[in-house]
Design a protein around this motif. Structure first.
Motif, short mmCIF file in Angstrom:
data_model
loop_
_atom_site.label_atom_id
_atom_site.label_comp_id
_atom_site.label_asym_id
_atom_site.label_seq_id
_atom_site.Cartn_x
_atom_site.Cartn_y
_atom_site.Cartn_z
N GLY A 1 4.56 -3.92 14.82
CA GLY A 1 5.39 -3.76 16.11
C GLY A 1 4.45 -2.87 17.08
N ARG A 2 3.74 -2.03 16.53
CA ARG A 2 2.56 -1.20 17.33
C ARG A 2 1.47 -1.56 17.64
NH1 ARG A 2 5.14 4.15 17.48
NH2 ARG A 2 6.77 4.40 16.04
N GLY A 3 1.32 -2.85 17.12
CA GLY A 3 -0.26 -3.65 17.53
C GLY A 3 -1.11 -3.89 16.68
N TYR A 4 -0.94 -3.01 15.29
CA TYR A 4 -1.72 -3.09 14.23
C TYR A 4 -1.68 -4.72 13.67
CZ TYR A 4 -2.19 1.98 14.30
OH TYR A 4 -2.26 3.32 14.63
N ARG A 5 -2.86 -5.05 13.35
CA ARG A 5 -2.97 -6.25 12.81
C ARG A 5 -3.49 -6.24 11.30
NH1 ARG A 5 0.32 -6.97 15.19
NH2 ARG A 5 0.12 -7.70 17.45
N ARG A 6 -3.77 -4.93 10.63
CA ARG A 6 -4.17 -5.13 9.43
C ARG A 6 -3.71 -3.56 8.70
NH1 ARG A 6 -9.27 -2.56 7.60
NH2 ARG A 6 -9.77 -3.24 5.55
N ILE A 7 -3.33 -3.57 7.68
CA ILE A 7 -3.26 -2.36 6.82
C ILE A 7 -4.09 -2.12 5.71
CG2 ILE A 7 -1.58 -1.18 5.25
CD1 ILE A 7 0.63 -2.25 6.61
N TYR A 8 -4.40 -1.00 5.56
CA TYR A 8 -5.28 -0.44 4.70
C TYR A 8 -4.76 0.53 3.89
CZ TYR A 8 -9.56 1.76 2.52
OH TYR A 8 -10.33 2.42 1.51
N LEU A 9 -5.24 0.61 2.69
CA LEU A 9 -4.54 1.63 1.72
C LEU A 9 -5.38 1.98 0.57
CD1 LEU A 9 -2.76 0.72 -1.12
CD2 LEU A 9 -1.44 -0.46 0.79
N THR A 10 -5.36 3.07 -0.09
CA THR A 10 -5.87 3.16 -1.25
C THR A 10 -4.85 3.90 -2.28
OG1 THR A 10 -6.70 5.49 -0.87
CG2 THR A 10 -8.20 3.84 -0.69
N THR A 11 -4.78 3.76 -3.48
CA THR A 11 -4.07 4.22 -4.62
C THR A 11 -4.77 4.80 -5.79
OG1 THR A 11 -2.00 4.17 -5.80
CG2 THR A 11 -3.38 2.11 -5.76
N GLY A 12 -4.39 5.65 -6.45
CA GLY A 12 -5.25 6.15 -7.43
C GLY A 12 -5.33 5.41 -8.71
N PRO A 13 -6.35 5.56 -9.48
CA PRO A 13 -6.66 4.70 -10.59
C PRO A 13 -5.41 5.02 -11.80
CG PRO A 13 -8.20 6.53 -10.63
CD PRO A 13 -7.67 6.57 -9.30
N ARG A 14 -4.79 6.05 -11.62
CA ARG A 14 -3.75 6.32 -12.75
C ARG A 14 -2.36 6.21 -12.03
NH1 ARG A 14 -6.42 12.03 -14.70
NH2 ARG A 14 -8.35 11.05 -15.39
N GLN A 15 -2.16 5.17 -11.30
CA GLN A 15 -1.01 4.74 -10.68
C GLN A 15 -0.77 3.37 -10.74
OE1 GLN A 15 -2.25 7.78 -7.31
NE2 GLN A 15 -0.19 7.06 -6.63
N PRO A 16 -0.78 2.86 -11.93
CA PRO A 16 -0.56 1.51 -12.14
C PRO A 16 0.76 0.72 -11.44
CG PRO A 16 0.06 2.28 -14.15
CD PRO A 16 -0.61 3.57 -13.18
N GLU A 17 2.00 1.56 -11.43
CA GLU A 17 3.03 1.13 -10.76
C GLU A 17 2.74 0.91 -9.23
OE1 GLU A 17 2.36 5.15 -10.58
OE2 GLU A 17 3.23 4.26 -12.33
N ALA A 18 1.99 1.74 -8.66
CA ALA A 18 1.62 1.50 -6.98
C ALA A 18 0.67 0.19 -7.06
CB ALA A 18 0.72 2.65 -6.72
N LYS A 19 -0.31 0.13 -7.93
CA LYS A 19 -1.07 -0.98 -7.93
C LYS A 19 -0.20 -2.30 -8.06
CE LYS A 19 -4.53 -3.14 -10.84
NZ LYS A 19 -5.21 -2.90 -12.06
N ARG A 20 0.55 -2.56 -8.97
CA ARG A 20 1.58 -3.60 -9.07
C ARG A 20 2.47 -3.83 -7.92
NH1 ARG A 20 2.23 -1.31 -14.52
NH2 ARG A 20 4.10 -0.34 -13.64
N LEU A 21 2.86 -2.79 -7.52
CA LEU A 21 3.57 -2.90 -6.12
C LEU A 21 3.03 -3.51 -4.90
CD1 LEU A 21 6.21 -2.24 -4.12
CD2 LEU A 21 4.94 -0.15 -3.53
N TYR A 22 1.74 -3.32 -4.64
CA TYR A 22 0.87 -3.84 -3.59
C TYR A 22 0.36 -5.18 -3.80
CZ TYR A 22 0.95 1.16 -2.31
OH TYR A 22 1.55 2.46 -1.88
#
Length: 167
Positions: A115-136
């Motif tokens: 809604g604010r005009g962004y067309r891409r999202i970028y993120l990093t998660t840590g290598p010891r966060q498998p639940e975040a990796k699965r979510l993304y």
């Protein structure tokens, strides 16, 4: 582009667009800091990572998911570049996990960024966060790393997702 829609938000949950300095956010951010420090065996200070203004509109946002007025999850984004928002601080309180709350936060942040005009999202998660990796991955994010590699050999795990324009 993947369309990602969590179940409707239950009536007892409300979304609050606020700031990282809101006292309501402190318990979540303190737990997140403790979790990161514990998982990575080094002190983490989120207050020094980015200035609070990085998450203010129009370039950013910070939101809390409240249950009967108490914070149970939250997340933020900031401007990464002119067309890209960077997600940060996606977190669900340890007593409220496995309820799909992070999906609600993620979906809301995506819609807000689009809604604010962004067309891409970028993120990093840590290598010891498998639940975040699965979510993304489940939310349609494309890994910018080799999924078959040992995450510890990669370091921060980068992801991206292209957003549809909000009409």
């Amino acid at each position: 582009m993947t369309t990602f829609h969590p179940a409707p938000l239950p009536a007892e949950l409300t979304l609050l667009h606020t700031t990282v300095t809101d006292p309501l956010a402190r318990p979540l951010l303190e737990e997140l800091t403790h979790e990161y420090s514990t998982r990575y065996h080094k002190p983490v200070n989120l207050d020094e990572e980015y200035p609070p203004e990085a998450f203010h509109p129009p370039g950013g946002a910070f939101l809390l998911l409240l249950e009967r007025g108490a914070p149970v999850a939250g997340g933020a984004y900031r401007r990464y570049d002119a067309g890209t928002a960077e997600l940060k601080r996606i977190w669900t309180h340890s007593a409220h996990r496995r309820r799909g709350l992070a999906r609600h936060v993620l979906h809301t942040l995506e819609r807000d960024a689009a809604g604010r005009g962004y067309r891409r999202i970028y993120l990093t998660t840590g290598p010891r966060q498998p639940e975040a990796k699965r979510l993304y991955l489940a939310a349609g994010y494309r890994p910018l790393f080799d999924l078959s590699a040992d995450p510890e050999t990669i370091g921060p795990l980068p992801f991206e997702k292209h957003l549809a324009a909000v009409t």
